[in-house]
Design a protein around this motif. Structure first.
Motif, PDB file in Angstrom:
ATOM      1  N   LYS A   1     -16.848  -4.039  -6.623  1.00 24.90           N
ATOM      2  CA  LYS A   1     -18.146  -4.335  -6.407  1.00 24.90           C
ATOM      3  C   LYS A   1     -19.237  -3.031  -6.989  1.00 24.90           C
ATOM      4  CE  LYS A   1     -18.013  -7.379  -2.680  1.00 24.90           C
ATOM      5  NZ  LYS A   1     -18.547  -8.082  -1.314  1.00 24.90           N
ATOM      6  N   GLU A   2     -18.980  -1.842  -6.644  1.00 20.53           N
ATOM      7  CA  GLU A   2     -19.530  -0.654  -7.118  1.00 20.53           C
ATOM      8  C   GLU A   2     -19.278  -0.564  -8.643  1.00 20.53           C
ATOM      9  OE1 GLU A   2     -19.508   3.869  -6.684  1.00 20.53           O
ATOM     10  OE2 GLU A   2     -18.384   2.594  -5.095  1.00 20.53           O
ATOM     11  N   LYS A   3     -18.286  -0.672  -9.139  1.00 20.17           N
ATOM     12  CA  LYS A   3     -17.928  -0.882 -10.859  1.00 20.17           C
ATOM     13  C   LYS A   3     -19.042  -1.712 -11.461  1.00 20.17           C
ATOM     14  CE  LYS A   3     -13.242   0.665 -11.275  1.00 20.17           C
ATOM     15  NZ  LYS A   3     -12.128   0.605 -11.511  1.00 20.17           N
ATOM     16  N   LYS A   4     -18.841  -3.048 -10.873  1.00 21.10           N
ATOM     17  CA  LYS A   4     -19.818  -4.136 -11.349  1.00 21.10           C
ATOM     18  C   LYS A   4     -21.228  -3.819 -11.094  1.00 21.10           C
ATOM     19  CE  LYS A   4     -16.761  -7.907 -10.515  1.00 21.10           C
ATOM     20  NZ  LYS A   4     -16.360  -9.389  -9.876  1.00 21.10           N
ATOM     21  N   LEU A   5     -21.632  -3.230  -9.949  1.00 20.66           N
ATOM     22  CA  LEU A   5     -23.060  -2.774  -9.899  1.00 20.66           C
ATOM     23  C   LEU A   5     -23.379  -1.805 -10.724  1.00 20.66           C
ATOM     24  CD1 LEU A   5     -25.726  -2.983  -8.182  1.00 20.66           C
ATOM     25  CD2 LEU A   5     -24.758  -1.166  -6.838  1.00 20.66           C
ATOM     26  N   HIS A   6     -22.641  -0.535 -11.149  1.00 27.93           N
ATOM     27  CA  HIS A   6     -22.685   0.350 -12.081  1.00 27.93           C
ATOM     28  C   HIS A   6     -22.886  -0.398 -13.587  1.00 27.93           C
ATOM     29  CE1 HIS A   6     -22.739   4.069 -10.009  1.00 27.93           C
ATOM     30  NE2 HIS A   6     -21.787   3.653  -9.493  1.00 27.93           N
ATOM     31  N   LEU A   7     -22.019  -1.384 -13.983  1.00 27.59           N
ATOM     32  CA  LEU A   7     -22.157  -1.852 -15.245  1.00 27.59           C
ATOM     33  C   LEU A   7     -23.378  -2.806 -15.336  1.00 27.59           C
ATOM     34  CD1 LEU A   7     -18.515  -3.348 -15.723  1.00 27.59           C
ATOM     35  CD2 LEU A   7     -19.555  -1.544 -17.065  1.00 27.59           C
ATOM     36  N   ALA A   8     -23.782  -3.261 -14.296  1.00 27.55           N
ATOM     37  CA  ALA A   8     -25.045  -4.114 -14.322  1.00 27.55           C
ATOM     38  C   ALA A   8     -26.281  -3.133 -14.497  1.00 27.55           C
ATOM     39  CB  ALA A   8     -25.285  -4.964 -13.158  1.00 27.55           C
ATOM     40  N   LEU A   9     -26.099  -2.022 -13.852  1.00 29.53           N
ATOM     41  CA  LEU A   9     -27.231  -1.089 -14.157  1.00 29.53           C
ATOM     42  C   LEU A   9     -27.527  -0.683 -15.521  1.00 29.53           C
ATOM     43  CD1 LEU A   9     -27.166   0.927 -10.660  1.00 29.53           C
ATOM     44  CD2 LEU A   9     -28.766  -0.539 -11.451  1.00 29.53           C
ATOM     45  N   GLU A  10     -25.828  -0.311 -15.935  1.00 26.46           N
ATOM     46  CA  GLU A  10     -26.101   0.031 -17.436  1.00 26.46           C
ATOM     47  C   GLU A  10     -26.746  -0.554 -18.298  1.00 26.46           C
ATOM     48  OE1 GLU A  10     -25.238   2.967 -19.136  1.00 26.46           O
ATOM     49  OE2 GLU A  10     -25.416   3.971 -16.769  1.00 26.46           O
ATOM     50  N   GLU A  11     -26.180  -2.079 -17.837  1.00 26.76           N
ATOM     51  CA  GLU A  11     -26.749  -3.081 -19.002  1.00 26.76           C
ATOM     52  C   GLU A  11     -28.413  -3.221 -18.815  1.00 26.76           C
ATOM     53  OE1 GLU A  11     -24.891  -7.048 -18.722  1.00 26.76           O
ATOM     54  OE2 GLU A  11     -22.833  -5.940 -18.800  1.00 26.76           O
ATOM     55  N   LEU A  12     -28.640  -3.032 -17.538  1.00 28.83           N
ATOM     56  CA  LEU A  12     -30.290  -3.167 -17.469  1.00 28.83           C
ATOM     57  C   LEU A  12     -30.830  -2.060 -18.002  1.00 28.83           C
ATOM     58  CD1 LEU A  12     -30.617  -4.035 -13.504  1.00 28.83           C
ATOM     59  CD2 LEU A  12     -31.430  -5.512 -15.623  1.00 28.83           C
ATOM     60  N   LYS A  13     -30.237  -0.932 -18.074  1.00 30.05           N
ATOM     61  CA  LYS A  13     -30.764   0.379 -18.778  1.00 30.05           C
ATOM     62  C   LYS A  13     -30.833   0.247 -20.282  1.00 30.05           C
ATOM     63  CE  LYS A  13     -29.390   3.911 -15.329  1.00 30.05           C
ATOM     64  NZ  LYS A  13     -28.640   5.274 -15.177  1.00 30.05           N
ATOM     65  N   ASN A  14     -29.847  -0.422 -20.671  1.00 34.72           N
ATOM     66  CA  ASN A  14     -29.831  -0.710 -22.250  1.00 34.72           C
ATOM     67  C   ASN A  14     -30.732  -2.061 -22.500  1.00 34.72           C
ATOM     68  OD1 ASN A  14     -28.159   1.659 -22.503  1.00 34.72           O
ATOM     69  ND2 ASN A  14     -26.398   0.496 -22.195  1.00 34.72           N
ATOM     70  N   LEU A  15     -30.796  -2.662 -21.736  1.00 32.97           N
ATOM     71  CA  LEU A  15     -31.632  -3.910 -22.054  1.00 32.97           C
ATOM     72  C   LEU A  15     -33.170  -3.638 -22.661  1.00 32.97           C
ATOM     73  CD1 LEU A  15     -31.835  -6.886 -21.704  1.00 32.97           C
ATOM     74  CD2 LEU A  15     -32.861  -6.775 -19.652  1.00 32.97           C
ATOM     75  N   ASP A  16     -33.260  -4.291 -23.860  1.00 37.13           N
ATOM     76  CA  ASP A  16     -34.635  -3.779 -24.580  1.00 37.13           C
ATOM     77  C   ASP A  16     -35.395  -4.979 -24.146  1.00 37.13           C
ATOM     78  OD1 ASP A  16     -36.561  -3.225 -26.135  1.00 37.13           O
ATOM     79  OD2 ASP A  16     -35.563  -3.968 -28.182  1.00 37.13           O
TER      80      ASP A  16
END
Length: 107
Positions: free
Chosen positions: A7-22
């Motif tokens: 869950k923590e990995k998925k949360l980090h991935l989701a956060l990274e995707e949100l950061k990279n989201l234009d």
């Protein structure tokens, strides 16, 4: 624990995707740029129209003054013409009176 790590990995991935989201929408950006250009153009046109309005207003004031002067001169001329006509009438009356007197003396 494994599920927490996942869950923590998925949360980090989701956060990274949100950061990279234009989050910028290219259509929105283009619309804003177009609106800014239109606004600038309208401001330029507004300034030009205000300048023309001021010029026309100044010309109107000058022409109004000239018109008032012409009207004033016209009134003076009318008064002169009336006075002239009155003098002619007076002279005609005097002439008539003199002619009557002459006629009386000739009789």
């Amino acid at each position: 624990m494994n599920s927490i790590n996942e869950k923590e990995k998925k949360l980090h991935l989701a956060l990274e995707e949100l950061k990279n989201l234009d989050l910028t929408n290219p259509d929105l950006k283009n619309n804003i740029e177009n609106l800014n250009m239109q606004k600038n153009q309208l401001e330029i046109e507004k300034n030009e129209l205000e300048k023309k309005y001021k010029e026309l207003s100044d010309q109107n004031e000058i022409l109004s003054k000239r018109l008032d002067e012409f009207r004033s001169k016209e009134k003076v001329e009318e008064r002169k013409q009336i006075e002239f006509s009155e003098k002619i009438d007076e002279l005609n009356q005097e002439t008539d009176t003199l002619l009557e007197e002459i006629d009386k003396w000739q009789m």
